[in-house]
Design a protein around this motif. Structure first.
Motif, PDB file in Angstrom:
ATOM      1  N   GLY A 134       0.316  11.722   9.769  1.00 45.99           N
ATOM      2  CA  GLY A 134      -1.148  11.843   9.781  1.00 45.99           C
ATOM      3  C   GLY A 134      -1.724  11.540  11.158  1.00 45.99           C
ATOM      4  O   GLY A 134      -2.680  12.167  11.610  1.00 45.99           O
ATOM      5  N   PRO A 157      -7.181  17.452   7.491  1.00 43.05           N
ATOM      6  CA  PRO A 157      -7.772  18.538   6.689  1.00 43.05           C
ATOM      7  C   PRO A 157      -8.269  19.708   7.549  1.00 43.05           C
ATOM      8  O   PRO A 157      -8.163  20.858   7.138  1.00 43.05           O
ATOM      9  CB  PRO A 157      -8.951  17.860   5.982  1.00 43.05           C
ATOM     10  CG  PRO A 157      -8.728  16.399   6.118  1.00 43.05           C
ATOM     11  CD  PRO A 157      -7.846  16.179   7.289  1.00 43.05           C
ATOM     12  N   CYS A 181      -4.263  11.393  -3.348  1.00 48.17           N
ATOM     13  CA  CYS A 181      -3.437  11.338  -2.125  1.00 48.17           C
ATOM     14  C   CYS A 181      -4.058  10.362  -1.134  1.00 48.17           C
ATOM     15  O   CYS A 181      -3.375   9.631  -0.436  1.00 48.17           O
ATOM     16  CB  CYS A 181      -3.351  12.722  -1.465  1.00 48.17           C
ATOM     17  SG  CYS A 181      -2.357  13.907  -2.386  1.00 48.17           S
ATOM     18  N   GLY A 238       0.423   9.734  -0.095  1.00 48.69           N
ATOM     19  CA  GLY A 238      -0.289   9.466   1.161  1.00 48.69           C
ATOM     20  C   GLY A 238      -1.165  10.650   1.543  1.00 48.69           C
ATOM     21  O   GLY A 238      -1.023  11.742   0.984  1.00 48.69           O
ATOM     22  N   GLY A 239      -2.057  10.435   2.502  1.00 54.36           N
ATOM     23  CA  GLY A 239      -3.038  11.455   2.890  1.00 54.36           C
ATOM     24  C   GLY A 239      -2.423  12.808   3.221  1.00 54.36           C
ATOM     25  O   GLY A 239      -2.959  13.857   2.841  1.00 54.36           O
ATOM     26  N   VAL A 240      -1.267  12.826   3.902  1.00 52.81           N
ATOM     27  CA  VAL A 240      -0.648  14.094   4.321  1.00 52.81           C
ATOM     28  C   VAL A 240      -0.045  14.839   3.115  1.00 52.81           C
ATOM     29  O   VAL A 240       0.211  16.042   3.185  1.00 52.81           O
ATOM     30  CB  VAL A 240       0.381  13.857   5.449  1.00 52.81           C
ATOM     31  CG1 VAL A 240       0.970  15.164   5.973  1.00 52.81           C
ATOM     32  CG2 VAL A 240      -0.257  13.092   6.608  1.00 52.81           C
ATOM     33  N   PRO A 272     -11.315  12.967  10.368  1.00 53.07           N
ATOM     34  CA  PRO A 272      -9.860  12.977  10.495  1.00 53.07           C
ATOM     35  C   PRO A 272      -9.338  14.409  10.671  1.00 53.07           C
ATOM     36  O   PRO A 272      -9.885  15.351  10.095  1.00 53.07           O
ATOM     37  CB  PRO A 272      -9.379  12.376   9.180  1.00 53.07           C
ATOM     38  CG  PRO A 272     -10.482  12.620   8.203  1.00 53.07           C
ATOM     39  CD  PRO A 272     -11.749  12.692   8.986  1.00 53.07           C
ATOM     40  N   GLY A 273      -8.270  14.521  11.458  1.00 54.91           N
ATOM     41  CA  GLY A 273      -7.803  15.843  11.870  1.00 54.91           C
ATOM     42  C   GLY A 273      -7.017  16.614  10.818  1.00 54.91           C
ATOM     43  O   GLY A 273      -7.015  17.852  10.823  1.00 54.91           O
ATOM     44  N   HIS A 311       1.071   4.359  -2.802  1.00 55.99           N
ATOM     45  CA  HIS A 311       0.814   5.784  -2.553  1.00 55.99           C
ATOM     46  C   HIS A 311       1.798   6.644  -3.375  1.00 55.99           C
ATOM     47  O   HIS A 311       1.427   7.678  -3.927  1.00 55.99           O
ATOM     48  CB  HIS A 311       0.988   6.123  -1.075  1.00 55.99           C
ATOM     49  CG  HIS A 311      -0.307   6.104  -0.305  1.00 55.99           C
ATOM     50  ND1 HIS A 311      -1.404   6.832  -0.698  1.00 55.99           N
ATOM     51  CD2 HIS A 311      -0.669   5.469   0.840  1.00 55.99           C
ATOM     52  CE1 HIS A 311      -2.391   6.634   0.172  1.00 55.99           C
ATOM     53  NE2 HIS A 311      -1.973   5.805   1.104  1.00 55.99           N
ATOM     54  N   ALA A 358      -1.649  15.746   0.802  1.00 55.57           N
ATOM     55  CA  ALA A 358      -2.690  16.719   0.422  1.00 55.57           C
ATOM     56  C   ALA A 358      -2.515  18.026   1.196  1.00 55.57           C
ATOM     57  O   ALA A 358      -3.188  19.017   0.891  1.00 55.57           O
ATOM     58  CB  ALA A 358      -4.077  16.144   0.715  1.00 55.57           C
ATOM     59  N   ASN A 359      -1.619  18.038   2.172  1.00 52.75           N
ATOM     60  CA  ASN A 359      -1.474  19.218   3.039  1.00 52.75           C
ATOM     61  C   ASN A 359      -0.957  20.441   2.265  1.00 52.75           C
ATOM     62  O   ASN A 359       0.078  20.373   1.605  1.00 52.75           O
ATOM     63  CB  ASN A 359      -0.516  18.880   4.191  1.00 52.75           C
ATOM     64  CG  ASN A 359      -0.414  20.009   5.189  1.00 52.75           C
ATOM     65  OD1 ASN A 359       0.456  20.848   5.089  1.00 52.75           O
ATOM     66  ND2 ASN A 359      -1.331  20.032   6.130  1.00 52.75           N
ATOM     67  N   SER A 419       1.274   9.162   5.633  1.00 49.66           N
ATOM     68  CA  SER A 419      -0.153   8.828   5.734  1.00 49.66           C
ATOM     69  C   SER A 419      -0.559   8.760   7.201  1.00 49.66           C
ATOM     70  O   SER A 419       0.190   9.191   8.081  1.00 49.66           O
ATOM     71  CB  SER A 419      -0.402   7.495   5.037  1.00 49.66           C
ATOM     72  OG  SER A 419       0.164   6.468   5.808  1.00 49.66           O
ATOM     73  N   GLY A 420      -1.744   8.181   7.436  1.00 53.46           N
ATOM     74  CA  GLY A 420      -2.219   8.056   8.806  1.00 53.46           C
ATOM     75  C   GLY A 420      -1.433   7.007   9.588  1.00 53.46           C
ATOM     76  O   GLY A 420      -1.391   7.040  10.815  1.00 53.46           O
ATOM     77  N   GLY A 421      -0.806   6.089   8.888  1.00 52.53           N
ATOM     78  CA  GLY A 421      -0.104   5.003   9.569  1.00 52.53           C
ATOM     79  C   GLY A 421       1.398   4.983   9.331  1.00 52.53           C
ATOM     80  O   GLY A 421       2.126   4.262  10.023  1.00 52.53           O
ATOM     81  N   ASP A 443      -4.110  13.774  13.506  1.00 56.85           N
ATOM     82  CA  ASP A 443      -5.373  13.269  14.063  1.00 56.85           C
ATOM     83  C   ASP A 443      -5.397  13.408  15.591  1.00 56.85           C
ATOM     84  O   ASP A 443      -6.420  13.764  16.169  1.00 56.85           O
ATOM     85  CB  ASP A 443      -5.588  11.800  13.655  1.00 56.85           C
ATOM     86  CG  ASP A 443      -5.775  11.649  12.141  1.00 56.85           C
ATOM     87  OD1 ASP A 443      -6.202  12.631  11.501  1.00 56.85           O
ATOM     88  OD2 ASP A 443      -5.484  10.565  11.610  1.00 56.85           O
ATOM     89  N   HIS A 480       0.810  -1.220   0.000  1.00 52.37           N
ATOM     90  CA  HIS A 480       0.000   0.000   0.000  1.00 52.37           C
ATOM     91  C   HIS A 480       0.853   1.284   0.000  1.00 52.37           C
ATOM     92  O   HIS A 480       0.513   2.268  -0.665  1.00 52.37           O
ATOM     93  CB  HIS A 480      -0.891  -0.058   1.252  1.00 52.37           C
ATOM     94  CG  HIS A 480      -1.764   1.108   1.470  1.00 52.37           C
ATOM     95  ND1 HIS A 480      -3.009   1.206   0.915  1.00 52.37           N
ATOM     96  CD2 HIS A 480      -1.584   2.241   2.182  1.00 52.37           C
ATOM     97  CE1 HIS A 480      -3.563   2.345   1.289  1.00 52.37           C
ATOM     98  NE2 HIS A 480      -2.719   2.996   2.056  1.00 52.37           N
TER      99      HIS A 480
HETATM  100  O1  KG4 Z   1      -3.244   7.757   3.065  1.00 54.53           O
HETATM  101  P1  KG4 Z   1      -4.449   7.911   3.894  1.00 54.53           P
HETATM  102  O2  KG4 Z   1      -5.759   8.233   3.194  1.00 54.53           O
HETATM  103  O3  KG4 Z   1      -4.694   6.622   4.748  1.00 54.53           O
HETATM  104  C1  KG4 Z   1      -3.657   5.872   5.293  1.00 54.53           C
HETATM  105  O4  KG4 Z   1      -3.071   5.053   4.541  1.00 54.53           O
HETATM  106  O5  KG4 Z   1      -3.364   6.110   6.496  1.00 54.53           O
HETATM  107  O6  KG4 Z   1      -4.118   9.040   4.974  1.00 54.53           O
HETATM  108  C2  KG4 Z   1      -5.010   9.449   5.945  1.00 54.53           C
HETATM  109  C3  KG4 Z   1      -4.297  10.479   6.830  1.00 54.53           C
HETATM  110  C4  KG4 Z   1      -5.132  10.906   8.037  1.00 54.53           C
HETATM  111  O7  KG4 Z   1      -4.301  10.823   9.190  1.00 54.53           O
HETATM  112  C5  KG4 Z   1      -5.509  12.347   7.726  1.00 54.53           C
HETATM  113  O8  KG4 Z   1      -5.663  13.157   8.873  1.00 54.53           O
HETATM  114  C6  KG4 Z   1      -4.329  12.798   6.885  1.00 54.53           C
HETATM  115  O9  KG4 Z   1      -4.034  11.681   6.065  1.00 54.53           O
HETATM  116  N1  KG4 Z   1      -4.643  13.961   6.017  1.00 54.53           N
HETATM  117  C7  KG4 Z   1      -4.027  15.157   6.122  1.00 54.53           C
HETATM  118  C8  KG4 Z   1      -4.643  16.027   5.177  1.00 54.53           C
HETATM  119  N2  KG4 Z   1      -5.609  15.313   4.518  1.00 54.53           N
HETATM  120  C9  KG4 Z   1      -5.584  14.051   5.044  1.00 54.53           C
HETATM  121  N3  KG4 Z   1      -3.018  15.565   6.928  1.00 54.53           N
HETATM  122  C10 KG4 Z   1      -2.618  16.850   6.817  1.00 54.53           C
HETATM  123  N4  KG4 Z   1      -3.169  17.739   5.951  1.00 54.53           N
HETATM  124  C11 KG4 Z   1      -4.177  17.376   5.113  1.00 54.53           C
HETATM  125  N5  KG4 Z   1      -4.695  18.273   4.274  1.00 54.53           N
END
Ligand code: KG4
Ligand code: ZN
Length: 327
Positions: free
Chosen positions: A171, A189, A306, A275-277, A186-187, A115, A279-280, A144-146, A175, A111
């Motif tokens: 991430g 965004p 992301c 990964g999710g972060v 989730p924290g 990403h 997108a920051n 990411s979150g993990g 959170d 995974h």
């Molecule tokens: O990649 P993802 O969708 O899932 C995992 O594989 O973990 O990432 C999710 C993480 C969450 O912790 C969320 O709070 C974070 O990405 N996230 C962000 C933003 N958008 C999502 N962290 C910081 N800034 C953002 N804009």
């Protein structure tokens, strides 16, 4: 070559068809996020039960949107790790059954690597715009979150870990800070949005700088936010936007610094973020500015790519179907 990809590692249930490792024909993502929000985080049992309900529907929708029949699928790719065990099991079992019944190969995908692969994906629309393509070898920053990991990527089957977090993922820190500030889940965004209006120099949250290492540590910064809040007179007096800003500055600076020095160490001019972060907004800006100074080309996926999605799984799966790398 059409690859049908599945992603069910956390709260998303996603199916996608990607042509020749690059062109997204469909990318359907369903999420059970709303069912978890009242608990302040993902409840694994709820996630996997929802995935069982959704996976068939999401797959049918992905085939319909792509206008591809099942007999035109050449291979199947599925997230095999890391993730929630019950959730992974739903995706893997579904993908295995499909691969067996169609008599098509099945590729099990990491995974985190996927990403970073999201940077190579295109849609019909973006395919027409001539943009610079990432070149390998590259350094990859997966946040990411993990996970928060720096990789040296030789090719799509060869990811070498250069450093990773010793405690919280980026991430996860977002959170947890959002939870401390009572902002919801989730924290990431939410903190990102509030931080944009909280510029200040008074509040500082130090972030550990692990010398001579590409490892990260984000639990200290989260703890200093916790004590800042705990030691405040009352909740109303907490300048939430300023706290969000200072936390974000500290965390993103650490990511930028290590990512750039990893590129310099490996003497590579390509940096892939995912990964999710990724997108920051602040990370995107700061890393782009800093990379420019060193002549490094930094790539971020489109915002919807992301987050967790099956297109990145189907995309990287293409490279597992080839004996030799073709791009
Ligand atoms: O990649 P993802 O969708 O899932 C995992 O594989 O973990 O990432 C999710 C993480 C969450 O912790 C969320 O709070 C974070 O990405 N996230 C962000 C933003 N958008 C999502 N962290 C910081 N800034 C953002 N804009
Ligand atoms: Zn993810």
């Amino acid at each position: 070559m059409n690859i049908l990809g599945f992603e069910t590692s956390c709260d998303e249930t996603s199916a996608s068809i990607v042509k020749d490792g690059k062109l997204i024909l469909s990318n359907v993502v369903a999420t059970s996020l709303k069912d978890h929000q009242k608990f302040g985080g993902i409840v694994p049992e709820i996630a996997s039960r929802k995935q069982l309900e959704l996976i068939n529907m999401v797959t049918k929708q992905a085939l319909k949107t792509a206008k591809v029949k099942l007999n035109k699928i050449d291979a199947i790719a599925v997230t095999s790790h890391p993730g929630l065990v019950g959730s992974l099991l739903v995706g893997i079992s579904f993908a295995r059954a499909l691969s067996y019944s169609l008599n098509k190969p099945l590729f099990e995908i990491d995974h985190i690597a996927a990403h970073l692969y999201a940077n190579f994906l295109k849609t019909e629309k973006t395919n027409r715009i001539k943009t610079k393509e990432p070149q390998l070898p590259a350094v990859g920053l997966a946040v990411s979150g993990g996970h928060s990991t720096l990789f040296y990527i030789k090719n799509f089957k060869n990811f070498q870990i250069m450093g990773q977090t010793r405690d919280d993922a980026a991430g996860e820190a977002y959170d947890k800070v959002a939870r401390i500030l009572n902002l919801g889940y989730p924290g990431g965004p939410i903190v990102d949005r509030l931080a944009q209006q909280g510029q200040n120099k008074e509040i500082r949250f130090p972030c550990a700088n692990l010398k001579d290492s590409f490892d990260f540590s984000f639990s200290g910064i989260k703890t200093s936010v916790y004590y800042y809040v705990k030691n405040s007179k009352d909740r109303e007096s907490i300048p939430i936007k300023k706290v969000a800003y200072s936390f974000q500055e500290s965390l993103t600076s650490a990511l930028v610094k290590k990512a750039i020095s990893a590129c310099n160490k490996k003497n590579t001019k390509t940096l892939l973020v995912g990964g999710g972060v990724a997108a920051n907004s602040r990370l995107r800006l700061k890393l782009s500015e800093e990379a420019k100074q060193y002549g490094i080309n930094v790539f971020f996926p489109k915002l919807n790519l992301c987050m967790d999605n099956a297109a990145m799984i189907a995309g990287i799966g293409y490279h597992y179907s080839k004996k030799k790398e073709t791009f």
